[in-house]
Design a protein around this motif. Structure first.
Motif, PDB file in Angstrom:
ATOM      1  N   ARG A 188       0.855  -1.177   0.000  1.00 15.49           N
ATOM      2  CA  ARG A 188       0.000   0.000   0.000  1.00 15.49           C
ATOM      3  C   ARG A 188       0.898   1.236   0.000  1.00 15.49           C
ATOM      4  O   ARG A 188       1.578   1.519   0.983  1.00 15.49           O
ATOM      5  CB  ARG A 188      -0.932   0.017   1.220  1.00 15.49           C
ATOM      6  CG  ARG A 188      -1.976  -1.112   1.194  1.00 15.49           C
ATOM      7  CD  ARG A 188      -2.940  -0.934   0.046  1.00 15.49           C
ATOM      8  NE  ARG A 188      -3.970  -1.967   0.001  1.00 15.49           N
ATOM      9  CZ  ARG A 188      -3.892  -3.055  -0.760  1.00 15.49           C
ATOM     10  NH1 ARG A 188      -2.814  -3.264  -1.513  1.00 15.49           N
ATOM     11  NH2 ARG A 188      -4.874  -3.931  -0.769  1.00 15.49           N
ATOM     12  N   GLU A 189       0.885   1.959  -1.107  1.00 20.38           N
ATOM     13  CA  GLU A 189       1.704   3.160  -1.246  1.00 20.38           C
ATOM     14  C   GLU A 189       0.815   4.390  -1.151  1.00 20.38           C
ATOM     15  O   GLU A 189      -0.249   4.456  -1.762  1.00 20.38           O
ATOM     16  CB  GLU A 189       2.424   3.144  -2.595  1.00 20.38           C
ATOM     17  CG  GLU A 189       3.251   4.404  -2.863  1.00 20.38           C
ATOM     18  CD  GLU A 189       3.895   4.388  -4.233  1.00 20.38           C
ATOM     19  OE1 GLU A 189       5.064   3.983  -4.330  1.00 20.38           O
ATOM     20  OE2 GLU A 189       3.217   4.775  -5.203  1.00 20.38           O
ATOM     21  N   ARG A 190       1.259   5.387  -0.373  1.00 21.45           N
ATOM     22  CA  ARG A 190       0.576   6.674  -0.269  1.00 21.45           C
ATOM     23  C   ARG A 190       1.604   7.771  -0.542  1.00 21.45           C
ATOM     24  O   ARG A 190       2.646   7.819   0.107  1.00 21.45           O
ATOM     25  CB  ARG A 190      -0.062   6.861   1.107  1.00 21.45           C
ATOM     26  CG  ARG A 190      -1.243   5.934   1.359  1.00 21.45           C
ATOM     27  CD  ARG A 190      -1.875   6.175   2.709  1.00 21.45           C
ATOM     28  NE  ARG A 190      -1.052   5.644   3.793  1.00 21.45           N
ATOM     29  CZ  ARG A 190      -0.819   6.275   4.935  1.00 21.45           C
ATOM     30  NH1 ARG A 190      -1.295   7.486   5.136  1.00 21.45           N
ATOM     31  NH2 ARG A 190      -0.088   5.701   5.871  1.00 21.45           N
ATOM     32  N   LEU A 191       1.277   8.644  -1.486  1.00 24.88           N
ATOM     33  CA  LEU A 191       2.279   9.587  -1.984  1.00 24.88           C
ATOM     34  C   LEU A 191       1.638  10.930  -2.325  1.00 24.88           C
ATOM     35  O   LEU A 191       0.559  10.967  -2.931  1.00 24.88           O
ATOM     36  CB  LEU A 191       2.931   8.995  -3.235  1.00 24.88           C
ATOM     37  CG  LEU A 191       3.910   9.836  -4.027  1.00 24.88           C
ATOM     38  CD1 LEU A 191       5.177  10.078  -3.227  1.00 24.88           C
ATOM     39  CD2 LEU A 191       4.251   9.138  -5.339  1.00 24.88           C
ATOM     40  N   MET A 192       2.292  12.014  -1.920  1.00 24.75           N
ATOM     41  CA  MET A 192       1.859  13.336  -2.356  1.00 24.75           C
ATOM     42  C   MET A 192       3.076  14.171  -2.737  1.00 24.75           C
ATOM     43  O   MET A 192       4.077  14.189  -2.023  1.00 24.75           O
ATOM     44  CB  MET A 192       1.048  14.074  -1.287  1.00 24.75           C
ATOM     45  CG  MET A 192       0.520  15.430  -1.781  1.00 24.75           C
ATOM     46  SD  MET A 192      -0.855  16.091  -0.803  1.00 24.75           S
ATOM     47  CE  MET A 192      -0.009  16.479   0.736  1.00 24.75           C
ATOM     48  N   THR A 193       2.989  14.839  -3.881  1.00 27.31           N
ATOM     49  CA  THR A 193       4.049  15.730  -4.336  1.00 27.31           C
ATOM     50  C   THR A 193       3.476  17.113  -4.577  1.00 27.31           C
ATOM     51  O   THR A 193       2.288  17.273  -4.864  1.00 27.31           O
ATOM     52  CB  THR A 193       4.687  15.220  -5.644  1.00 27.31           C
ATOM     53  OG1 THR A 193       3.658  14.998  -6.620  1.00 27.31           O
ATOM     54  CG2 THR A 193       5.429  13.909  -5.408  1.00 27.31           C
TER      55      THR A 193
END
Length: 308
Positions: A188-193
């Motif tokens: 489970r990947e959670r990413l914000m840029t």
């Protein structure tokens, strides 16, 4: 344990939820040096002699224990590569918390590349949490390039929680896994840029044994002028099940590229990929704004819920 300053302690809270010395086994690294290390009767942590890093050996049958191995960097210009190898014994069931926090207030880039290799014996269960975080007002970048190699023996299980929500300017996350019969992998990947940030996530999972399975799901938000790439490949080399999913919100002038890769090399390999990229729905914003939120507050509520 070596005395850490206020910034380093804050970074530890961000990447490892630590508010003090953790219980159980731990290895804390600060600015290229060991800041504290502790082994237990069932978990041994030994520094490598040929290169930077540690070996973590978890005895067969170990239950309800954890290992914390966070890294913090607060020196501008510091760049390091660290090699950590995990040997998880038969039928062990443990939680491993990693992650890196970089606070860069200078004009030079600060970079940490962690190479983590896991060897899971038959029946071993691992929950692996890796969080990345960046802060600091300097012009120098905060760069993280983690590599995770996973070798899973028969009927082993690994759950990976990969999180990057704030402050990392450039990252290339590479994960490779090999699964034998009955092994299961859950990612489970959670990413914000935001701003000019760049994030590339590459997964390659080889399902080599009968009854093996993998479920790789990424949720991400790209804001401002940031760029993301999600590259997920699953190879079905036996009767197996594989699933990848990219679910992303795009905002402002952000860009997102989803690259599915499914390779079935056996007639009973069942592989599925899903991808959805889009902006926040107008009706969601309107509903929250009728409850008294501003448009910006409504966006933040939607994003926070999406990335949970």
């Amino acid at each position: 344990m070596k005395q850490l300053n206020e910034i380093q302690l804050r970074l530890l809270q961000e990447v490892a939820d630590l508010h003090g010395v953790p219980a159980g086994a731990y290895n804390i690294r600060s600015n290229g040096e060991a800041a504290g290390r502790n082994s237990t009767a069932n978990i041994e942590i030994v520094p490598k002699t040929d290169k930077p890093g540690i070996d973590i050996r978890i005895k067969p049958g170990t239950k309800n224990e954890s290992v914390h191995i966070p890294v913090v960097l607060t020196e501008t210009g510091l760049k390091e590569t660290v090699y950590n190898d995990f040997y998880v014994g038969r039928d062990a069931d443990v939680v491993i918390v990693a992650g890196c926090g970089i606070d860069n207030c200078g004009n030079q880039d600060a970079q940490h590349d962690g190479i983590h290799t896991f060897y899971l014996e038959p029946g071993a269960h691992v929950k692996y949490v890796e969080k990345h975080y960046g802060s600091g007002s300097g012009a120098g970048k905060r760069i993280l390039n983690p590599v995770t190699e996973v070798h899973m023996d028969e009927n082993s299980f690994m759950e990976m929680e990969m999180v990057q929500i704030k402050g990392v300017d450039d990252t290339e996350r590479t994960t490779n896994a090999e699964l034998k019969a009955g092994a299961r992998l859950l990612v489970r990947e959670r990413l914000m840029t935001h701003e000019q940030q760049r994030a590339i996530s590459a997964y390659s999972v080889s399902l080599d044994g009968a009854g093996s399975s993998a479920d790789v799901v990424s949720r991400s938000v790209a804001r401002d002028d940031s760029y993301q790439k999600f590259d997920a490949k699953i190879l079905g080399n036996a009767p197996c099940q594989g699933h990848t999913e990219c679910d992303s919100i795009i905002m402002d002038r952000g860009r997102i590229l989803a690259v599915p890769g499914l390779e079935a090399n056996h007639v009973d390999a069942a592989l599925v990929h899903e991808a959805a990229i889009g902006k926040i729905a107008g009706e969601q914003l309107m509903k929250l704004m009728t409850l008294g939120l501003t448009e910006q507050e409504a966006e933040e509520q939607i994003i926070n819920g999406f990335l949970k």
